[in-house]
Design a protein around this motif. Sequence first.
Motif, PDB file in Angstrom:
ATOM      1  N   THR A   8     -19.189  -4.267 -86.007  1.00 22.68           N
ATOM      2  CA  THR A   8     -20.384  -4.745 -86.686  1.00 22.68           C
ATOM      3  C   THR A   8     -20.619  -6.194 -86.305  1.00 22.68           C
ATOM      4  N   ASP A   9     -21.864  -6.637 -86.371  1.00 28.01           N
ATOM      5  CA  ASP A   9     -22.249  -7.936 -85.837  1.00 28.01           C
ATOM      6  C   ASP A   9     -21.829  -9.059 -86.768  1.00 28.01           C
ATOM      7  N   GLY A  27     -40.812 -14.321 -69.101  1.00 31.49           N
ATOM      8  CA  GLY A  27     -39.991 -13.142 -68.843  1.00 31.49           C
ATOM      9  C   GLY A  27     -39.609 -12.431 -70.124  1.00 31.49           C
ATOM     10  N   GLU A  28     -38.450 -11.802 -70.121  1.00 35.08           N
ATOM     11  CA  GLU A  28     -38.018 -10.989 -71.261  1.00 35.08           C
ATOM     12  C   GLU A  28     -37.156 -11.805 -72.223  1.00 35.08           C
ATOM     13  N   VAL A  29     -37.406 -11.626 -73.497  1.00 33.57           N
ATOM     14  CA  VAL A  29     -36.568 -12.198 -74.555  1.00 33.57           C
ATOM     15  C   VAL A  29     -36.084 -11.025 -75.397  1.00 33.57           C
ATOM     16  N   ARG A  30     -34.779 -10.797 -75.423  1.00 30.81           N
ATOM     17  CA  ARG A  30     -34.246  -9.611 -76.081  1.00 30.81           C
ATOM     18  C   ARG A  30     -33.138 -10.003 -77.055  1.00 30.81           C
ATOM     19  N   PHE A  31     -33.383  -9.727 -78.313  1.00 25.27           N
ATOM     20  CA  PHE A  31     -32.383  -9.939 -79.348  1.00 25.27           C
ATOM     21  C   PHE A  31     -32.058  -8.613 -80.044  1.00 25.27           C
ATOM     22  N   ASP A  32     -32.492  -7.497 -79.458  1.00 24.55           N
ATOM     23  CA  ASP A  32     -32.254  -6.185 -80.052  1.00 24.55           C
ATOM     24  C   ASP A  32     -30.778  -5.798 -79.889  1.00 24.55           C
ATOM     25  N   PRO A  33     -30.289  -4.903 -80.743  1.00 21.74           N
ATOM     26  CA  PRO A  33     -28.865  -4.525 -80.691  1.00 21.74           C
ATOM     27  C   PRO A  33     -28.430  -3.953 -79.344  1.00 21.74           C
ATOM     28  N   VAL A  34     -29.315  -3.214 -78.667  1.00 25.68           N
ATOM     29  CA  VAL A  34     -28.951  -2.631 -77.381  1.00 25.68           C
ATOM     30  C   VAL A  34     -28.703  -3.715 -76.349  1.00 25.68           C
ATOM     31  N   ALA A  35     -29.611  -4.675 -76.246  1.00 23.51           N
ATOM     32  CA  ALA A  35     -29.444  -5.745 -75.260  1.00 23.51           C
ATOM     33  C   ALA A  35     -28.178  -6.537 -75.527  1.00 23.51           C
ATOM     34  N   TYR A  46     -12.489  -8.146 -72.241  1.00 25.09           N
ATOM     35  CA  TYR A  46     -12.988  -8.858 -73.415  1.00 25.09           C
ATOM     36  C   TYR A  46     -14.395  -8.400 -73.822  1.00 25.09           C
ATOM     37  N   ARG A  47     -14.696  -8.675 -75.091  1.00 24.26           N
ATOM     38  CA  ARG A  47     -15.990  -8.309 -75.656  1.00 24.26           C
ATOM     39  C   ARG A  47     -16.421  -9.386 -76.647  1.00 24.26           C
ATOM     40  N   LEU A  48     -17.559 -10.015 -76.388  1.00 26.26           N
ATOM     41  CA  LEU A  48     -18.145 -10.993 -77.298  1.00 26.26           C
ATOM     42  C   LEU A  48     -19.649 -10.760 -77.328  1.00 26.26           C
ATOM     43  N   THR A  49     -20.184 -10.545 -78.511  1.00 30.11           N
ATOM     44  CA  THR A  49     -21.605 -10.243 -78.634  1.00 30.11           C
ATOM     45  C   THR A  49     -22.437 -11.512 -78.482  1.00 30.11           C
ATOM     46  N   PRO A  50     -23.386 -11.528 -77.542  1.00 27.52           N
ATOM     47  CA  PRO A  50     -24.211 -12.727 -77.365  1.00 27.52           C
ATOM     48  C   PRO A  50     -25.214 -12.895 -78.496  1.00 27.52           C
ATOM     49  N   LEU A  51     -25.755 -14.111 -78.624  1.00 28.33           N
ATOM     50  CA  LEU A  51     -26.816 -14.355 -79.612  1.00 28.33           C
ATOM     51  C   LEU A  51     -28.074 -13.593 -79.244  1.00 28.33           C
ATOM     52  N   GLY A  52     -28.360 -13.545 -77.968  1.00 30.92           N
ATOM     53  CA  GLY A  52     -29.552 -12.885 -77.458  1.00 30.92           C
ATOM     54  C   GLY A  52     -29.553 -13.014 -75.950  1.00 30.92           C
ATOM     55  N   VAL A  53     -30.573 -12.451 -75.310  1.00 33.39           N
ATOM     56  CA  VAL A  53     -30.643 -12.433 -73.850  1.00 33.39           C
ATOM     57  C   VAL A  53     -32.037 -12.863 -73.408  1.00 33.39           C
ATOM     58  N   ASN A 605     -21.842   1.426 -71.479  1.00 34.62           N
ATOM     59  CA  ASN A 605     -21.626   0.440 -72.541  1.00 34.62           C
ATOM     60  C   ASN A 605     -22.330   0.845 -73.827  1.00 34.62           C
ATOM     61  N   VAL A 606     -23.563   1.300 -73.699  1.00 34.79           N
ATOM     62  CA  VAL A 606     -24.333   1.685 -74.886  1.00 34.79           C
ATOM     63  C   VAL A 606     -23.729   2.920 -75.539  1.00 34.79           C
ATOM     64  N   LEU A 607     -23.314   3.896 -74.747  1.00 29.65           N
ATOM     65  CA  LEU A 607     -22.671   5.081 -75.325  1.00 29.65           C
ATOM     66  C   LEU A 607     -21.381   4.703 -76.049  1.00 29.65           C
ATOM     67  N   ARG A 608     -20.585   3.831 -75.441  1.00 28.44           N
ATOM     68  CA  ARG A 608     -19.334   3.415 -76.083  1.00 28.44           C
ATOM     69  C   ARG A 608     -19.611   2.699 -77.401  1.00 28.44           C
ATOM     70  N   GLU A 609     -20.581   1.796 -77.391  1.00 29.90           N
ATOM     71  CA  GLU A 609     -20.916   1.070 -78.618  1.00 29.90           C
ATOM     72  C   GLU A 609     -21.427   2.027 -79.697  1.00 29.90           C
ATOM     73  N   ALA A 610     -22.206   3.013 -79.291  1.00 30.65           N
ATOM     74  CA  ALA A 610     -22.743   3.972 -80.259  1.00 30.65           C
ATOM     75  C   ALA A 610     -21.641   4.793 -80.906  1.00 30.65           C
ATOM     76  N   LEU A 611     -20.617   5.131 -80.131  1.00 29.47           N
ATOM     77  CA  LEU A 611     -19.538   5.966 -80.658  1.00 29.47           C
ATOM     78  C   LEU A 611     -18.507   5.179 -81.447  1.00 29.47           C
ATOM     79  N   THR A 612     -18.530   3.855 -81.322  1.00 27.91           N
ATOM     80  CA  THR A 612     -17.520   3.040 -82.006  1.00 27.91           C
ATOM     81  C   THR A 612     -18.127   2.120 -83.059  1.00 27.91           C
ATOM     82  N   GLY A 613     -19.365   2.397 -83.459  1.00 28.23           N
ATOM     83  CA  GLY A 613     -19.966   1.665 -84.568  1.00 28.23           C
ATOM     84  C   GLY A 613     -20.663   0.380 -84.195  1.00 28.23           C
ATOM     85  N   GLY A 614     -20.882   0.148 -82.912  1.00 24.39           N
ATOM     86  CA  GLY A 614     -21.516  -1.095 -82.491  1.00 24.39           C
ATOM     87  C   GLY A 614     -23.022  -1.051 -82.446  1.00 24.39           C
TER      88      GLY A 614
END
Length: 758
Positions: A8-9, A27-35, A46-53, A605-614
């Motif tokens: 969880t975030d 350009g693109e500004v993405r703060f959605d959970p998928v990005a 390692y895994r660290l969730t960014p603020l946005g992209v 990455n998205v499938l893994r996050e979906a299956l592990t609660g991310g």
Amino acid sequence: MLAAPSRTDPHPPSTSLESDLRAVIKGEVRFDPVARALYATDASSYRLTPLGVVVPLDLDDVRAAVKVAARHGAPILPRGGGTSLAGQTVGEALVIDMSKHLTEVIELNLFEGWVRVQPGVVRDVLNRRLAPHGLQFTPDVATTDRANVGGMVANNSSGTHSIKYGKTVDQVIAARVLLSDGTELELGPLDEAELAAKLQQTDREGDLYRSVVALTRANLAEIDARYPKVMRRVGGYNLDELASALSGRAPFNLAKVVCGSEGTLAVILEVTLALHRQPGRRVLSMLHFDSLVAALEAVTFVNRHHPAAVELLDRDMFTLGRENPNMLPLLDWVIGDPAAVLLVEFDGETQADLDAGLASLAADADVTALAYASFIADTAQRQRDIVELRRAGLGIYATMKGALKPTAFVEDAAIPVDKLPLYIPEVLEVCRRHGATAVMYAHASVGVIHVRPLVDLKSAHGIEVYRKISEDVFELVMKYGGSWSGEHGDGLVRSYQNRRLFGDQLYEAFRELKRAFDPAWLLNPGKIVDAQTITENLRYGVDYRPTDAAVELKTVFDFSAQEGFLGAIEACTGVGACRKVDVGTMCPSYMGTRDEDHSTRGRANVLREALTGGLPGGLTSKAVHDVLDLCLECKGCKAECPSQVDMAKLKYEFLQQYHDAHGTPLATRAMGSIGRLAPLAQALAPVTNALLPLAPVRWLVEKVVKVDRRRTLPRYARQRFDRWFAGRARGAAPRGAAPSAAAPRQVALFVDTWTQFN
């Protein structure tokens, strides 16, 4: 801490930061959970969730993003292909993805032999542009078909031919960079008078030069004493480059210290690189050895013949390669069952150059006493096959079954070559003492053997083994006078030892250098200095587990050979072979869009996050569907991914689960029923074929079947294939008859719906 970060975030994105960015970014500004999930990992552990992209459209977008982030006090992380093995390209920061649009080759000077490029250009794409002129940018890391030049500069990459050409820092001439406060600088070589003028400036640039020159001068003796005496040293900051300049051996050039700084000092906007001539010819001698130690002992002797490269391949690579259908054809040159093979390359302009190198090697009694066989690869195709096998090493090792996986954390040490026969057995003994085995390969010529212990980073015991092996191998690196980071950099995995490696005085000088460039400490913090421990923020860890819904998931396909549905997804290591461009098949949707979402890695990455609660909504969410929607199910990844990630099979399973949850759409049912509709449409072929091109029919097909109205469906045949073939078969050769010159060979044709009726 031993656990991975919570799925969880922990740091919800700032809505004000996002809105301010959207106001100024084209350009693109993405703060959605998928990005944010897509950019939370790279090729490291390692895994660290960014603020946005932010995906900038041009350099003005980069400037705007940095200014907005600085105003908000938000950390900034420039990123290219995201293939880092040390975790440089993940962090709780605003990620600026340079790889999609900032790919321009700005200027090529053939007379002086240099090129100026934007940071997102891919190394192999650049070299294809240079090839007609006989030139090349020389660092050739294993990921050259997707590695961004900006990332290679930030990481001070090197690769197979560094024994001949050196590292990226040796090719960097100048750079245009952006500091975290928005100051833009042109960094390049300065003579004594030009440096004196910079030191007299009263602006931000002058302050920077005064600080850097002062700290370098204050530490000249310590730099000389403490920097490892090996060519492949990329850890810490390149103060040795500045020390050399202040000693009069080279121009003073701050671009050299930005190189290798892992995005912690400045954001690279443009970089000017020295080019080298491409050798006209090359040949490979594959030396076979009965033991690993014999191969390591031979390296010193091989090097005295001035090869362009010497690479090590071990028995595990051959064993696993034979189990990989894409790699198996590349192994027919192996003689017997070698414990190790040295790939020795000679290059030159003439065949005489190659013959001279091979002859001198073959006449070396020290080498021939150690090697039991040699295979000469003298054709271009054979050489490409062998080099491809070598480059696929990391992915091949990742296909090893079970919880224990070859893991990159002590693999990057550079040891004096004559000490390799002592160092490597001691490393293997460290692994054995902690209950681990290891695989290895890579750059024997310069003392960089990538040793990857097999550890389980999902268990507390495995994480403890990971820590202990790292600490014990570091002691061996110190013992033999080596560099802790030989090409993959410090990142999150090795920065924690920089104080011990360089000593307190130089470590504080590193911190002072960081402060001079980045007073607010915003640029990729936590790398090189002030780092985490090695066991923090692991991609997996003891808290990593599938959600209850994922545990209860009943799959239609059998994934037992891949250790379950999640295991098949986790086969993706993040090395990003699916991000290659202009070559091969994988991944066509990424080649078309250049979006991380539409790479095989992104989908995994998205499938893994979906299956592990991310990800909110889990596996059957619309967000996951959108990411997988452009997968063409072409099986290109199954054939070309070194880890054999089969995204097509994963998508089949996903669609079944998604339709079970949401119902099967009419368009899917219609396309799935085409086999039942086709006989009638074919029977009425003249009428059907006349109707298909009509605008109202194409409009209806788009509404019902979701086939774009600009496209006409294939025409139907006047005769079914099986009936046509039955008539042909009466005159064919009898079943089982031997083929002759007069009778064509028999083949088996799978007659699907389209072949039968269209």
